[in-house]
Scaffold this motif. Structure first.
Motif, short mmCIF file in Angstrom:
data_model
loop_
_atom_site.label_atom_id
_atom_site.label_comp_id
_atom_site.label_asym_id
_atom_site.label_seq_id
_atom_site.Cartn_x
_atom_site.Cartn_y
_atom_site.Cartn_z
N ARG A 1 0.86 -1.18 0.00
CA ARG A 1 0.00 0.00 0.00
C ARG A 1 0.91 1.24 0.00
O ARG A 1 1.48 1.59 1.03
CB ARG A 1 -0.91 0.00 1.23
CG ARG A 1 -1.83 -1.19 1.35
CD ARG A 1 -2.81 -1.05 2.53
NE ARG A 1 -2.14 -0.75 3.78
CZ ARG A 1 -1.61 -1.66 4.59
NH1 ARG A 1 -1.68 -2.94 4.26
NH2 ARG A 1 -1.03 -1.32 5.73
N ARG B 1 5.31 -7.21 5.79
CA ARG B 1 4.01 -7.61 6.33
C ARG B 1 3.16 -6.39 6.70
O ARG B 1 1.95 -6.36 6.45
CB ARG B 1 4.22 -8.52 7.54
CG ARG B 1 2.96 -9.19 8.05
CD ARG B 1 3.22 -9.93 9.36
NE ARG B 1 4.29 -10.89 9.26
CZ ARG B 1 4.14 -12.15 8.84
NH1 ARG B 1 2.94 -12.58 8.48
NH2 ARG B 1 5.18 -12.97 8.80
N PHE C 1 1.52 -4.82 3.40
CA PHE C 1 0.83 -5.61 2.40
C PHE C 1 -0.57 -5.08 2.10
O PHE C 1 -1.30 -4.64 3.00
CB PHE C 1 0.70 -7.07 2.85
CG PHE C 1 1.93 -7.90 2.62
CD1 PHE C 1 2.81 -7.64 1.59
CD2 PHE C 1 2.18 -9.00 3.44
CE1 PHE C 1 3.93 -8.43 1.38
CE2 PHE C 1 3.30 -9.79 3.24
CZ PHE C 1 4.18 -9.50 2.21
N ARG D 1 -4.34 -5.87 1.48
CA ARG D 1 -5.12 -6.95 2.09
C ARG D 1 -6.53 -7.09 1.55
O ARG D 1 -7.21 -8.07 1.86
CB ARG D 1 -5.15 -6.77 3.61
CG ARG D 1 -3.81 -7.07 4.27
CD ARG D 1 -3.89 -7.01 5.79
NE ARG D 1 -2.73 -7.64 6.41
CZ ARG D 1 -1.55 -7.07 6.56
NH1 ARG D 1 -1.37 -5.83 6.13
NH2 ARG D 1 -0.55 -7.72 7.13
N SER D 2 -7.01 -6.14 0.79
CA SER D 2 -8.36 -6.25 0.24
C SER D 2 -8.30 -6.11 -1.27
O SER D 2 -7.54 -5.30 -1.80
CB SER D 2 -9.27 -5.18 0.84
OG SER D 2 -8.80 -3.88 0.52
N TYR E 1 -7.83 -4.37 -5.97
CA TYR E 1 -7.12 -3.21 -5.44
C TYR E 1 -6.52 -2.42 -6.61
O TYR E 1 -5.73 -2.96 -7.40
CB TYR E 1 -6.00 -3.67 -4.50
CG TYR E 1 -5.24 -2.53 -3.84
CD1 TYR E 1 -5.67 -1.99 -2.64
CD2 TYR E 1 -4.08 -2.02 -4.42
CE1 TYR E 1 -4.98 -0.95 -2.03
CE2 TYR E 1 -3.38 -0.98 -3.82
CZ TYR E 1 -3.83 -0.46 -2.63
OH TYR E 1 -3.15 0.56 -2.03
N ASP F 1 -3.24 -13.11 -1.45
CA ASP F 1 -3.13 -13.27 0.01
C ASP F 1 -1.63 -13.26 0.31
O ASP F 1 -1.00 -14.30 0.49
CB ASP F 1 -3.77 -14.57 0.48
CG ASP F 1 -3.86 -14.66 2.01
OD1 ASP F 1 -3.15 -13.88 2.69
OD2 ASP F 1 -4.61 -15.52 2.52
N TYR F 2 -1.06 -12.07 0.33
CA TYR F 2 0.39 -11.92 0.38
C TYR F 2 0.95 -12.38 1.73
O TYR F 2 2.07 -12.91 1.79
CB TYR F 2 0.78 -10.47 0.10
CG TYR F 2 0.23 -9.95 -1.22
CD1 TYR F 2 0.04 -10.79 -2.30
CD2 TYR F 2 -0.09 -8.61 -1.37
CE1 TYR F 2 -0.46 -10.34 -3.50
CE2 TYR F 2 -0.58 -8.13 -2.58
CZ TYR F 2 -0.78 -8.99 -3.64
OH TYR F 2 -1.26 -8.54 -4.83
N GLU F 3 0.19 -12.19 2.79
CA GLU F 3 0.68 -12.61 4.11
C GLU F 3 0.76 -14.14 4.18
O GLU F 3 1.72 -14.68 4.76
CB GLU F 3 -0.22 -12.06 5.21
CG GLU F 3 0.37 -12.19 6.59
CD GLU F 3 -0.29 -11.26 7.59
OE1 GLU F 3 0.29 -11.09 8.68
OE2 GLU F 3 -1.36 -10.71 7.28
#
Length: 652
Positions: free
Chosen positions: A192, A245, A248, A250-251, A254, A266-268
């Motif tokens: 982000r 982390r 990242f 998350r939604s 994007y 789902d990068y995490e």
């Protein structure tokens, strides 16, 4: 001065602002800066580019057999050069012997062979030798200087990104500045980042021209971004995995500042899997022990994107006036069920080039019709009778051919169910597809297999109504699923690479400070390419791409002297990693299906090379951190590592 008309050798310069970079940079607690240098290398296919041309004077037609991997959509360019009507030119695909982008639109051999054939009145073969392929091909890789700034808060959150790059294109700009279009498709990586400034200067020199090489410019952006992220972690005293982390996305979907959209991810989860299989915590302990012994171990961890399925706007949106409207960039398949029920799939772009489209198409067809993939025949068609197609490039083939197979299969089943309804004296709505045929719901013994339906349609058409034609053959032209135009002011570049893959690589290296040599102790990678189609072929992509990335990071470089003479025109001087230099990879996968593609598939053809150079650079810098040494130039040859150590006062 190479070009008087330009007033210099800068053929293109433009700065893009997406959001308020100045304000966001001013609001940052820390602005991390770095100068970096990515030197040119290139794909080294087992087989060079060649063509056999045969001119027929009686019909004024030309047939060319060639191993170029894309010629269907751009047939008109070759025909125009040869001053032939496009319907008088038939380009026939032959196996490519590997490409890695280097045979994308490789037209020179075909045109030279065709001109000679017309002049000589007989077939002519033109085949590059290795020196010609290395020194005068269509496709050297990127050659860039970077100045990068990253705004960061004290908590390690990214605020803004400023990239200034000078790109040495060589003698010509074959693809415009599409390399930077690729970069802008994923310019913020998986993070982000609220605003981006991107300045590009395209410089002409007397080197060989740039073209496509696995990653096509976005792998360079991955490297530059991950180096500045890692430097930010170092300056703030935050672990490299942790700073990633915290930032990242998350939604999904994007939209990134440049306008492209990431469809899913789902990068995490990918990071967690990579740290687990890469034994990140154990290697951190090993590193501490090694440092106490005077050894220099480094752990590289990066998270990076792999865009897939291009729209052609990447090649022209840098300019004020649109070069074209949104293009469909299609791929086509014809499926034929013969009288015995066997299925043949005809493809229209190019023959085998390493991606194994035959395997993938056979697998997709088999899943549609509940048959054995080995029973599906896959053939190729020349351009004269071919349907619209674009060919490989930009990790697009699996997604696009899956859409074409799905569409053609649906058409065949639509005709077959009407035939089955007639043969079973049942209503179409009462039939369902099951185990390779249509059966009456609830009455499984009342069924017709695809072979039984096919033989009737091929040989006994008059058993059906008049509106049913003989045969069981259908085609599908599948167009790009999602693309939009840029805005007129180019503040929004539109959606042109929306199917976003992702990966995390974790190499562990040891650097010998006396020799500058780099040895791999471990290498782990997790990739997310949406729904997996064939894990084995994807593993091949990742392994091969990582090997090429190792070459980019440590070995491979086209070196020119001050007069523009190429000094590395053979494998005696241009060093390619062998099996000795490439470690065994521990690989895993994560699936974040795309909501916009057939079966949720994303491309994965450029995997490995998109990530490995960045990860290895981070690993080497992590190893040398106690010595105050940071390498910002690729390839990291022993000479460059030793020079950096000497500059830091380390004599070894």
């Amino acid at each position: 001065m190479l070009h008087d008309a330009l007033g210099g050798n800068c053929a293109f310069e433009r700065t893009f602002d997406f959001g308020d970079v100045d304000t966001d940079m001013a609001a940052a607690d820390v602005v991390v800066t770095e100068r970096m240098r990515w030197r040119r290398s290139g794909g080294q296919p087992l087989e060079t580019v060649g063509a056999v041309a045969d001119y027929d004077v009686s019909s004024n037609s030309m047939r060319i057999h060639t191993n170029s991997v894309s010629f269907t959509s751009y047939l008109f360019m070759v025909a125009g050069t040869l001053k032939l009507p496009a319907n008088k030119l038939d380009m026939v695909p032959v196996p490519a012997g590997g490409s890695f982008g280097t045979k994308l639109f490789a037209t020179k051999p075909a045109i030279l062979a065709a001109m000679c054939s017309r002049e000589a009145g007989r077939p002519v073969m033109y085949l590059e030798d290795r020196v010609d392929n290395m020194s005068n091909c269509d496709h050297h890789g990127s050659d860039r200087h970077y100045e990068v700034r990253l705004g960061v808060t004290r908590d390690g959150l990214f605020t803004s990104l400023d990239i200034d790059t000078v790109d040495d294109y060589g003698a010509y700009i074959q693809f415009g500045v599409g390399h930077h279009g690729n970069a802008l498709a994923q310019v913020v990586g998986p993070y982000r980042i609220g605003s981006v400034r991107y300045r590009v200067r395209a410089v002409l020199t007397n080197k060989n021209q740039q073209g496509a090489y696995r990653g096509f410019g976005s792998e360079v952006n991955n490297w530059a971004l991950e180096q500045i992220v890692d430097k930010a972690a170092q300056e703030l005293g935050i672990d490299g995995a942790e700073i990633r982390r915290r930032n990242f996305i998350r939604s999904f979907p994007y939209f990134i500042p440049s306008g492209n959209v990431y469809d899913s991810g789902d990068y995490e989860a990918v990071l967690d899997k990579a740290m687990q299989i890469g034994e990140y915590d154990r290697w951190r302990k090993e590193q501490a022990t090694a440092r106490a012994e005077g050894r220099y171990l480094g752990i590289g961890l990066i998270s990076a994107q792999e865009r897939s399925v291009f729209s052609a706007t990447e090649f022209w949106f840098f300019f004020d006036e649109p070069g074209a409207p949104v293009t469909s960039m299609p791929e086509s398949v014809t499926l034929k069920v013969d009288a015995t029920g066997n299925i043949t799939a005809t493809l229209y772009s190019c023959a085998f080039w390493g991606n194994s489209p035959e395997t993938m198409v056979a697998q997709l067809v088999a899943e549609e019709f509940d048959c054995d993939p080995h029973d599906v025949s896959v053939v190729y068609q020349g351009t004269r009778t071919g349907l619209p197609a674009t060919g490989p490039g930009g990790s697009r083939t699996t997604v696009m051919l899956a859409g074409a197979v799905e569409g053609a299969s649906g058409k065949i089943k639509e005709k077959a169910v009407r035939a089955a309804a007639h043969l079973l004296e049942a209503d179409v709505d009462d039939l369902e597809w099951r185990d390779g045929g249509f059966e009456v719901r609830g009455v499984p013994e009342q069924r017709k297999t695809l072979a039984e339906i096919a033989v009737m349609l091929h040989l006994f058409k008059h058993s059906f109504d008049d509106d049913v034609e003989s045969g069981l053959e259908e085609s599908k032209v599948f167009d790009h699923p999602y693309t939009t135009m840029p805005s007129p002011d180019r503040k929004d570049l539109g959606v042109f690479y929306p199917f976003m893959g992702h990966a995390c690589h974790v190499p562990v290296v040891e650097v010998d400070i006396e020799t500058g040599g780099v040895t791999f102790l471990s290498y782990a990678a997790i990739h997310d390419c949406g729904t997996l189609v064939n894990p084995r072929s994807l593993a091949g992509h990742i392994q091969g791409g990582t090997a090429q990335g190792i070459g980019t990071a440590l070995h491979e470089e086209f070196v020119y002297d001050d007069s523009g003479q190429l000094l590395t025109a053979s494998y005696l001087d241009y060093l390619i990693p062998t099996s000795v230099e490439v470690p065994e990879l521990t690989m895993g996968h994560h699936e974040s299906p795309s909501p916009w593609t057939p079966h949720g598939i994303k491309g994965g053809g450029e995997g490995g090379r998109m990530m490995a150079p960045a990860a290895i650079n981070v690993a080497v810098n992590d190893a040398l951190a106690p010595l105050g040494v940071r390498i910002t130039e690729l390839p990291m040859t022993p000479d460059r590592i030793r020079a950096a150590l000497r500059a830091a006062g380390v004599t070894g």
